[in-house]
Design an enzyme around this catalytic site. Structure first.
Site, PDB file in Angstrom:
ATOM      1  N   GLN A  95     -67.353-116.942  -7.020  1.00  0.00           N
ATOM      2  CA  GLN A  95     -68.065-116.488  -8.518  1.00  0.00           C
ATOM      3  C   GLN A  95     -68.674-117.880  -8.848  1.00  0.00           C
ATOM      4  O   GLN A  95     -68.118-118.811  -9.067  1.00  0.00           O
ATOM      5  CB  GLN A  95     -66.660-116.165  -9.314  1.00  0.00           C
ATOM      6  CG  GLN A  95     -67.410-115.558 -10.655  1.00  0.00           C
ATOM      7  CD  GLN A  95     -66.444-115.527 -11.559  1.00  0.00           C
ATOM      8  OE1 GLN A  95     -65.676-116.250 -11.995  1.00  0.00           O
ATOM      9  NE2 GLN A  95     -66.152-114.252 -12.025  1.00  0.00           N
ATOM     10  N   CYS A 125     -66.638-114.870 -19.162  1.00  0.00           N
ATOM     11  CA  CYS A 125     -65.847-115.984 -19.593  1.00  0.00           C
ATOM     12  C   CYS A 125     -66.276-116.307 -21.279  1.00  0.00           C
ATOM     13  O   CYS A 125     -66.996-116.442 -21.448  1.00  0.00           O
ATOM     14  CB  CYS A 125     -66.088-117.127 -18.848  1.00  0.00           C
ATOM     15  SG  CYS A 125     -64.693-118.603 -19.249  1.00  0.00           S
ATOM     16  N   ASP A 228     -54.614-106.366 -17.740  1.00  0.00           N
ATOM     17  CA  ASP A 228     -53.162-105.982 -17.837  1.00  0.00           C
ATOM     18  C   ASP A 228     -52.522-105.157 -16.971  1.00  0.00           C
ATOM     19  O   ASP A 228     -51.661-104.404 -17.366  1.00  0.00           O
ATOM     20  CB  ASP A 228     -53.104-105.107 -19.411  1.00  0.00           C
ATOM     21  CG  ASP A 228     -53.571-106.060 -20.586  1.00  0.00           C
ATOM     22  OD1 ASP A 228     -53.990-107.180 -20.567  1.00  0.00           O
ATOM     23  OD2 ASP A 228     -53.831-105.612 -21.779  1.00  0.00           O
TER      24      ASP A 228
HETATM   25  C1  LIG Z   1     -55.908-118.663 -16.806  1.00  0.00           C
HETATM   26  C2  LIG Z   1     -56.965-117.472 -16.445  1.00  0.00           C
HETATM   27  C3  LIG Z   1     -58.179-118.079 -16.003  1.00  0.00           C
HETATM   28  C4  LIG Z   1     -59.334-117.398 -15.776  1.00  0.00           C
HETATM   29  N1  LIG Z   1     -60.484-117.550 -14.965  1.00  0.00           N
HETATM   30  C5  LIG Z   1     -61.273-116.798 -14.705  1.00  0.00           C
HETATM   31  C6  LIG Z   1     -62.367-117.086 -13.689  1.00  0.00           C
HETATM   32  O1  LIG Z   1     -62.589-117.987 -13.221  1.00  0.00           O
HETATM   33  N2  LIG Z   1     -63.246-116.043 -13.584  1.00  0.00           N
HETATM   34  C7  LIG Z   1     -63.250-114.879 -14.241  1.00  0.00           C
HETATM   35  O2  LIG Z   1     -64.276-114.022 -14.215  1.00  0.00           O
HETATM   36  N3  LIG Z   1     -62.282-114.532 -14.879  1.00  0.00           N
HETATM   37  C8  LIG Z   1     -61.235-115.232 -15.171  1.00  0.00           C
HETATM   38  N4  LIG Z   1     -60.108-115.034 -16.083  1.00  0.00           N
HETATM   39  C9  LIG Z   1     -60.026-113.672 -16.532  1.00  0.00           C
HETATM   40  C10 LIG Z   1     -59.402-112.833 -15.325  1.00  0.00           C
HETATM   41  O3  LIG Z   1     -60.033-112.583 -14.269  1.00  0.00           O
HETATM   42  C11 LIG Z   1     -59.209-111.419 -15.891  1.00  0.00           C
HETATM   43  O4  LIG Z   1     -60.356-110.735 -16.354  1.00  0.00           O
HETATM   44  C12 LIG Z   1     -58.263-111.167 -17.255  1.00  0.00           C
HETATM   45  O5  LIG Z   1     -57.143-112.136 -17.107  1.00  0.00           O
HETATM   46  C13 LIG Z   1     -57.577-109.735 -17.171  1.00  0.00           C
HETATM   47  O6  LIG Z   1     -56.812-109.499 -16.284  1.00  0.00           O
HETATM   48  P1  LIG Z   1     -55.547-109.527 -16.204  1.00  0.00           P
HETATM   49  O7  LIG Z   1     -54.582-108.941 -16.979  1.00  0.00           O
HETATM   50  O8  LIG Z   1     -55.239-108.796 -14.678  1.00  0.00           O
HETATM   51  O9  LIG Z   1     -55.185-111.000 -15.826  1.00  0.00           O
HETATM   52  C14 LIG Z   1     -59.315-115.678 -16.347  1.00  0.00           C
HETATM   53  C15 LIG Z   1     -58.018-115.349 -16.790  1.00  0.00           C
HETATM   54  C16 LIG Z   1     -57.037-116.447 -17.226  1.00  0.00           C
HETATM   55  C17 LIG Z   1     -55.828-115.935 -17.803  1.00  0.00           C
END
Ligand SMILES: Cc1cc2nc3c(=O)[nH]c(=O)nc-3n(C[C@H](O)[C@H](O)[C@H](O)COP(=O)(O)O)c2cc1C
Length: 370
Positions: A95, A125, A228
């Protein structure tokens, strides 16, 4: 534009809906064995985590942490470390992010020249340093700029290019469906959609109807739903309610590294098996392997510091007594890690929590229990 965020989050239970069809999926010409992917989590989804999570089975695709395009090309140590990979670390997407087309195009070409398989453009982001420079979620506010950037990256390389984004900047600018439609025409092979706006950060609940709107906006390309997913049921429900072709799981994989295996079992209809609990030995082996792989890549000093932040995530799920979890947050050496892992093995199961939660940091926001 429709105010999707006022719609109630889907409240149907799995019993009300049929299990969506699972199995392999083709994404940009790549045949992936599972349609459940690891979402990128900067600071966590580095090579060692990807390798250890893949070793448990059920993961269809991993994506690297976001890498700044200009740094990748200029060759900063940090950027190059983020794209380090290994034969076990396959299939993999890298990415990239950045507000300037020339940097994004150069990074895409660099990845192609260095044998990588696929590129994902970060448009989700919410962090200020990124949105301030025009990259990340800020791109979603500038449709022409976003399309120009995506089109030029797609045209610069033969590699498949996907985009990861949020529903929009805020509830008044839910641009994801429109952008997804345009990106498909520009040749993007998949869209990952986190069902929140940039304004929401990581608060509130993910909006499944918002994800569905993106699924409905594209003609053929797969949409990967995200946000989530904590259990196998959450993953299947996301697919069922939104119609998305695949699901990306981030924090849920930190909280339960076996989530992909559970989903595979649930998809095959082995409902009881989805509740399976890995043995004590499997849990400790997982912990040790993750740390060992980290040390292989980064050496002792950096690995101890990096691993500490996993303590909160792994604590409850791996049955780590709280005082030992606390030691894992502070340990200084490989020898000390071994000592703690041995103690966890001996005292495994002392800690009993029905539902693991973790005190975590999310980008640009307060610490939250999740
Ligand atoms: C600590 C942290 C770091 C993240 N880093 C990225 C990243 O590098 N690139 C990205 O597209 N999304 C990033 N995200 C977003 C996640 O990929 C994802 O979209 C978001 O956490 C929701 O999904 P989840 O509930 O399964 O965690 C990050 C989220 C968190 C909490």
């Amino acid at each position: 534009m429709t105010d999707l965020l006022t719609l109630e989050p889907a409240s149907r239970t799995l019993a009300d809906v049929a299990t969506p069809v699972g199995g392999p999926i083709t994404l940009g010409g790549r045949q992936l064995a599972s349609r459940y992917f690891l979402a990128p989590l900067a600071g966590y989804t580095h090579l060692s985590f990807r390798r250890v999570i893949r070793s448990l089975g059920g993961v269809g695709l991993c994506t690297t942490d976001l890498v700044q395009a200009s740094h990748l090309v200029s060759g900063t140590r940090w950027a190059r470390e983020l794209v380090q990979t290994h034969p076990d670390d396959n299939p993999l997407t890298v990415q990239i992010y950045g507000g300037q087309v020339k940097h994004m195009v150069a990074a895409a070409r660099w990845l192609e020249d260095h044998g990588y398989q696929a590129i994902d453009i970060n448009m989700g982001c919410p962090m200020a340093k990124m949105t301030g420079s025009g990259g990340g979620a800020r791109l979603m506010c500038d449709g022409d700029g976003a399309c120009s950037l995506v089109g030029q990256v797609v045209n610069a390389v033969k590699l498949p290019v996907s985009v990861k984004m949020r529903l929009g900047w805020d509830r008044n600018r839910l641009t994801a469906p429109l952008l997804a439609e345009e990106f498909e025409q520009l040749g993007v092979v998949a869209i990952t959609i986190h069902g929140r706006t940039r304004q929401q950060g990581f608060g509130g609940e993910v909006c499944l109807d918002g994800i569905r709107a993106v699924v409905e906006a594209v003609k053929k390309i797969p949409v990967v739903g995200n946000g989530d997913v904590r259990t196998a049921d959450d993953a299947l429900r996301m697919r069922q309610v939104t119609g998305c072709a695949a699901v990306a799981i981030g924090r849920g994989a930190l909280l339960d590294p076996w989530i992909f295996r559970r989903i595979a079992l649930a998809e095959r209809g082995e409902r009881a098996a989805a509740d399976f609990v890995p043995t004590r030995d499997e849990q400790i082996a997982f912990l040790r392997l993750h740390f060992q792989l980290l040390v292989e890549q980064h050496g002792e000093y950096m690995s101890c510091r990096n691993f500490r932040k996993f303590a909160a995530w792994y604590g409850a799920r791996l049955g780590i007594p709280e005082d030992l979890e606390n030691r894992l947050r502070q340990f200084e050496s490989v020898a000390e890690f071994d000592e703690i892992a041995n103690a966890i093995h001996e005292r495994h199961g002392e800690r009993v929590e029905p539902l693991p939660t973790a005190l975590i940091k999310v980008p640009n926001g307060p610490n939250e229990y999740w």
